[in-house]
Design a protein around this motif. Structure first.
Motif, PDB file in Angstrom:
ATOM      1  N   THR A 169      77.082   0.922  62.090  1.00  0.00           N
ATOM      2  CA  THR A 169      76.399   1.668  63.153  1.00  0.00           C
ATOM      3  C   THR A 169      76.546   0.963  64.486  1.00  0.00           C
ATOM      4  N   ARG A 170      76.225  -0.336  64.521  1.00  0.00           N
ATOM      5  CA  ARG A 170      76.323  -1.083  65.784  1.00  0.00           C
ATOM      6  C   ARG A 170      77.766  -1.210  66.245  1.00  0.00           C
ATOM      7  N   ALA A 171      78.668  -1.454  65.304  1.00  0.00           N
ATOM      8  CA  ALA A 171      80.077  -1.600  65.669  1.00  0.00           C
ATOM      9  C   ALA A 171      80.628  -0.291  66.236  1.00  0.00           C
ATOM     10  N   ALA A 172      80.277   0.823  65.617  1.00  0.00           N
ATOM     11  CA  ALA A 172      80.751   2.121  66.098  1.00  0.00           C
ATOM     12  C   ALA A 172      80.249   2.396  67.513  1.00  0.00           C
ATOM     13  N   ALA A 173      78.986   2.041  67.772  1.00  0.00           N
ATOM     14  CA  ALA A 173      78.426   2.256  69.107  1.00  0.00           C
ATOM     15  C   ALA A 173      79.172   1.435  70.147  1.00  0.00           C
ATOM     16  N   LYS A 174      79.504   0.190  69.823  1.00  0.00           N
ATOM     17  CA  LYS A 174      80.217  -0.662  70.776  1.00  0.00           C
ATOM     18  C   LYS A 174      81.667  -0.222  70.963  1.00  0.00           C
ATOM     19  N   LEU A 175      82.254   0.346  69.917  1.00  0.00           N
ATOM     20  CA  LEU A 175      83.647   0.783  70.004  1.00  0.00           C
ATOM     21  C   LEU A 175      83.787   2.187  70.588  1.00  0.00           C
ATOM     22  N   GLY A 176      82.673   2.904  70.682  1.00  0.00           N
ATOM     23  CA  GLY A 176      82.714   4.256  71.224  1.00  0.00           C
ATOM     24  C   GLY A 176      83.327   5.258  70.266  1.00  0.00           C
TER      25      GLY A 176
END
Length: 297
Positions: A22-29
């Protein structure tokens, strides 16, 4: 490696660092489902599972941790190389604030920085010297210099110096009065010169290692400093045993003013690194400093 292989590896590093899709997806857009599918395809191509997934957490497998540790320094070096190109696009100017230890300043940063500043008269550098770990984001520093092993993983870290070690030294006069310590435990019976850590106020616990055995020794003595450089002078004067960077005392040892003890118990550290927030675009001013500290002899 397929055309998108580099992107897949970057996405894997983001998940391994964040320990969360979840956090990684948010940072990667990107979406969580797209990210999860990409990682599964990467695992299928490599033929090995990289991440262990549960309903509450994500963690690298042994193979994933090995890949992560291999990729991170390479990607950071590429990012630093790309960022340094900004120096050729814009004229560096303004002020750069850097926090670092007195030893890092004297041994590594200033010898490289001083000649570079002559080439950039519009660049100002503020060097804040202490031996404490500072939150460079909260305290509005542009960068910091610390040992590689002590830098948070969410920072971009660029090595700027070789490995080095702390060594225990005292004057011949001191050892004429006191027995030479044979093991780190013997230090508890000696007058030792302490170092107070600025950030947290505590005393540095001397760290030793030999044959896979780690030892931490809390020493006592009459003198305590918050800087390593005056500790050397105190040791030369016969005030006790100091545990200081080897580069500060190698000449004194060679010339007989200090005696090295417990040398086989002194492990190397992972050298000084300049670090800065990974989410901050490198300014032209900081970019030329990064380049100078990386490459100038």
């Amino acid at each position: 490696m397929q055309r998108d292989g580099m992107k897949d590896l970057l996405w894997f590093v983001a998940v391994a660092r964040e320990r969360s899709f979840t956090r990684a997806a948010a940072k990667l857009g990107t979406s969580q489902s797209t990210l999860s599918h990409t990682i599964k395809e990467l695992e299928a191509r490599l033929g090995v599972r990289l991440l262990t997934r549960t309903t509450r957490s994500v963690a690298p497998t042994d193979a994933g941790e090995r890949l992560y540790q291999s990729l991170v320094p390479r990607f950071e070096e590429i990012e630093a190389d790309l960022a340094s190109l900004v120096a050729f696009r814009d004229k560096p100017s303004g002020t750069v604030r850097i926090t670092l230890s007195d030893h890092a300043l004297q041994s590594t940063v200033w010898p490289k920085l001083e000649p570079m500043l002559r080439d950039y008269p519009d660049l100002n550098v503020e060097l804040y010297s202490d031996n404490g770990m500072r939150n460079i984001v909260e305290e509005r520093f542009d960068a910091g210099v610390r040992l590689g092993e002590s830098i948070d993983k969410d920072m971009i870290a660029v090595r700027i110096g070789p490995d080095w070690r702390l060594v225990a030294v005292a004057s011949p006069d001191y050892f004429a009065r006191r027995p030479v310590p044979r093991t780190p435990q013997d230090l508890v019976a000696h007058d030792c010169i302490n170092l107070r850590l600025t950030r947290f106020g505590g005393l540095y616990t001397w760290e030793f290692a030999k044959d896979g055995r780690d030892l931490r020794v809390r020493v006592e003595g009459q003198l305590t400093f918050n800087s390593t450089i005056p500790m050397v002078d105190a040791a030369i004067s016969g005030s006790g045993i100091a545990y200081v960077p080897e580069s500060l005392v190698s000449r004194h040892i060679a010339e007989g003013r200090l005696t090295l003890v417990l040398g086989d118990w002194s492990p190397p550290f992972a050298g000084y690194h300049l670090y800065y927030p990974s989410r901050r675009q490198l300014s032209p001013a900081l970019a030329v400093i990064v380049e100078a500290l990386r490459h100038r002899s």
